[in-house]
Motif scaffolding. Structure first.
Motif, short mmCIF file in Angstrom:
data_model
loop_
_atom_site.label_atom_id
_atom_site.label_comp_id
_atom_site.label_asym_id
_atom_site.label_seq_id
_atom_site.Cartn_x
_atom_site.Cartn_y
_atom_site.Cartn_z
N ALA A 1 -6.75 -2.34 1.45
CA ALA A 1 -7.93 -1.60 0.99
C ALA A 1 -7.53 -0.49 0.03
N MET A 2 -6.43 0.19 0.34
CA MET A 2 -5.96 1.25 -0.55
C MET A 2 -5.58 0.68 -1.92
N SER A 3 -4.92 -0.46 -1.91
CA SER A 3 -4.55 -1.09 -3.18
C SER A 3 -5.79 -1.50 -3.97
N ALA A 4 -6.80 -2.02 -3.27
CA ALA A 4 -8.03 -2.43 -3.95
C ALA A 4 -8.74 -1.22 -4.55
N LEU A 5 -8.78 -0.11 -3.85
CA LEU A 5 -9.42 1.09 -4.38
C LEU A 5 -8.64 1.65 -5.56
N GLU A 6 -7.31 1.60 -5.46
CA GLU A 6 -6.49 2.09 -6.57
C GLU A 6 -6.67 1.20 -7.80
N GLU A 7 -6.73 -0.10 -7.57
CA GLU A 7 -6.96 -1.04 -8.66
C GLU A 7 -8.32 -0.81 -9.31
N LEU A 8 -9.32 -0.55 -8.49
CA LEU A 8 -10.67 -0.28 -9.01
C LEU A 8 -10.68 0.98 -9.86
N SER A 9 -9.95 2.01 -9.44
CA SER A 9 -9.93 3.27 -10.21
C SER A 9 -9.28 3.08 -11.57
N THR A 10 -8.33 2.14 -11.69
CA THR A 10 -7.70 1.89 -12.99
C THR A 10 -8.50 0.87 -13.80
N GLN B 1 -19.63 8.77 -17.59
CA GLN B 1 -20.35 8.40 -16.37
C GLN B 1 -19.39 8.06 -15.23
N ASN B 2 -18.26 7.50 -15.54
CA ASN B 2 -17.32 7.03 -14.51
C ASN B 2 -16.25 8.04 -14.14
N GLU B 3 -16.11 9.15 -14.86
CA GLU B 3 -14.97 10.04 -14.63
C GLU B 3 -14.98 10.64 -13.22
N GLN B 4 -16.15 11.00 -12.67
CA GLN B 4 -16.18 11.55 -11.31
C GLN B 4 -15.85 10.48 -10.27
N LEU B 5 -16.33 9.25 -10.49
CA LEU B 5 -16.04 8.16 -9.56
C LEU B 5 -14.55 7.84 -9.57
N ILE B 6 -13.97 7.79 -10.75
CA ILE B 6 -12.53 7.50 -10.87
C ILE B 6 -11.72 8.59 -10.16
N ALA B 7 -12.09 9.86 -10.40
CA ALA B 7 -11.37 10.98 -9.77
C ALA B 7 -11.50 10.91 -8.24
N ALA B 8 -12.69 10.57 -7.75
CA ALA B 8 -12.90 10.47 -6.30
C ALA B 8 -12.07 9.34 -5.70
N LEU B 9 -12.03 8.20 -6.37
CA LEU B 9 -11.23 7.08 -5.87
C LEU B 9 -9.76 7.44 -5.82
N ARG B 10 -9.26 8.07 -6.87
CA ARG B 10 -7.83 8.46 -6.92
C ARG B 10 -7.50 9.48 -5.83
N ASN B 11 -8.41 10.45 -5.62
CA ASN B 11 -8.19 11.46 -4.56
C ASN B 11 -8.19 10.82 -3.18
N MET B 12 -9.08 9.86 -2.95
CA MET B 12 -9.14 9.20 -1.65
C MET B 12 -7.86 8.41 -1.39
N VAL B 13 -7.39 7.70 -2.40
CA VAL B 13 -6.16 6.92 -2.25
C VAL B 13 -5.00 7.86 -1.98
N ARG B 14 -4.91 8.95 -2.75
CA ARG B 14 -3.81 9.89 -2.57
C ARG B 14 -3.87 10.53 -1.19
N HIS B 15 -5.07 10.89 -0.74
CA HIS B 15 -5.25 11.53 0.56
C HIS B 15 -4.80 10.59 1.70
N HIS B 16 -5.15 9.30 1.62
CA HIS B 16 -4.81 8.37 2.71
C HIS B 16 -3.36 7.91 2.67
N ARG B 17 -2.74 8.04 1.53
CA ARG B 17 -1.32 7.60 1.45
C ARG B 17 -0.35 8.72 1.72
N GLU B 18 -0.80 9.97 1.64
CA GLU B 18 0.11 11.10 1.89
C GLU B 18 0.48 11.12 3.37
N PRO B 19 1.74 11.42 3.66
CA PRO B 19 2.15 11.47 5.07
C PRO B 19 1.45 12.66 5.76
#
Length: 169
Positions: free
Chosen positions: A133-142, A149-167
């Motif tokens: 799921a993380m890979s799919a969200l990261e792929e979607l953000s790229t 119109q998409n800049e806030q969505l892209i930023a949110a997706l990247r932040n979510m991926v980074r947040h869930h992958r951080e130890p």
């Protein structure tokens, strides 16, 4: 085959003898017991006063109670100091309304009666997203086109991926 029969247990008396129908409520209990019957006029009077106070100030008096009413002095209980401060500003209005309804009130006092309330325990679960799921969200953000119109969505997706992958600490 015999059908079982039901016979209720005999009723027990609690400190006083009573003949007739069973006690159906608190007022019946008070009237049925000679010792308690002497409290009935006071209970009735305080209940009527509580009702008249609630009619005079319905929003504020919802959480208040009458503690005492003797010699024209009314003592009210409030659950917190904030409500007591608000109610204090409305005391002249309350006293006027009660006097108009026939109550002889010379003064009103407020007492804060803090009731300990146990906060409900909230059990929360941490959301764990699988790596797929993380890979799919990261792929979607790229894959999303870079537009205003998409800049806030892209930023949110990247932040979510980074947040869930951080130890986690």
């Amino acid at each position: 085959m015999r059908t079982p029969t039901y016979s209720p247990a005999p009723r027990r008396g609690y400190g006083f003898a009573r003949s007739g129908p069973a006690v159906t409520g608190a007022t019946d209990f008070l009237r049925g017991n000679a010792t308690m019957a002497s409290l009935m006029p006071t209970v009735t009077r305080l209940a009527a006063l509580q009702k008249d106070c609630a009619k005079a100030l319905p929003a504020m008096f919802e959480h208040c109670d009458i503690l005492q009413f003797e010699s024209g002095q009314l003592v009210l209980a409030t659950p917190n100091a904030a409500l007591a401060a608000k109610l204090k500003q409305q005391l002249p209005k309350l006293q006027g309304e009660l006097e108009r309804k026939g109550w002889q009130i010379s003064g009103i006092k407020l007492k804060v009666q803090v009731i300990k309330s146990i906060a409900p325990i909230v059990h929360t679960r941490a959301l764990v997203l699988p790596e797929k799921a993380m890979s799919a969200l990261e792929e979607l953000s790229t894959a999303l086109p870079a537009s205003k119109q998409n800049e806030q969505l892209i930023a949110a997706l990247r932040n979510m991926v980074r947040h869930h992958r951080e130890p986690k600490d």
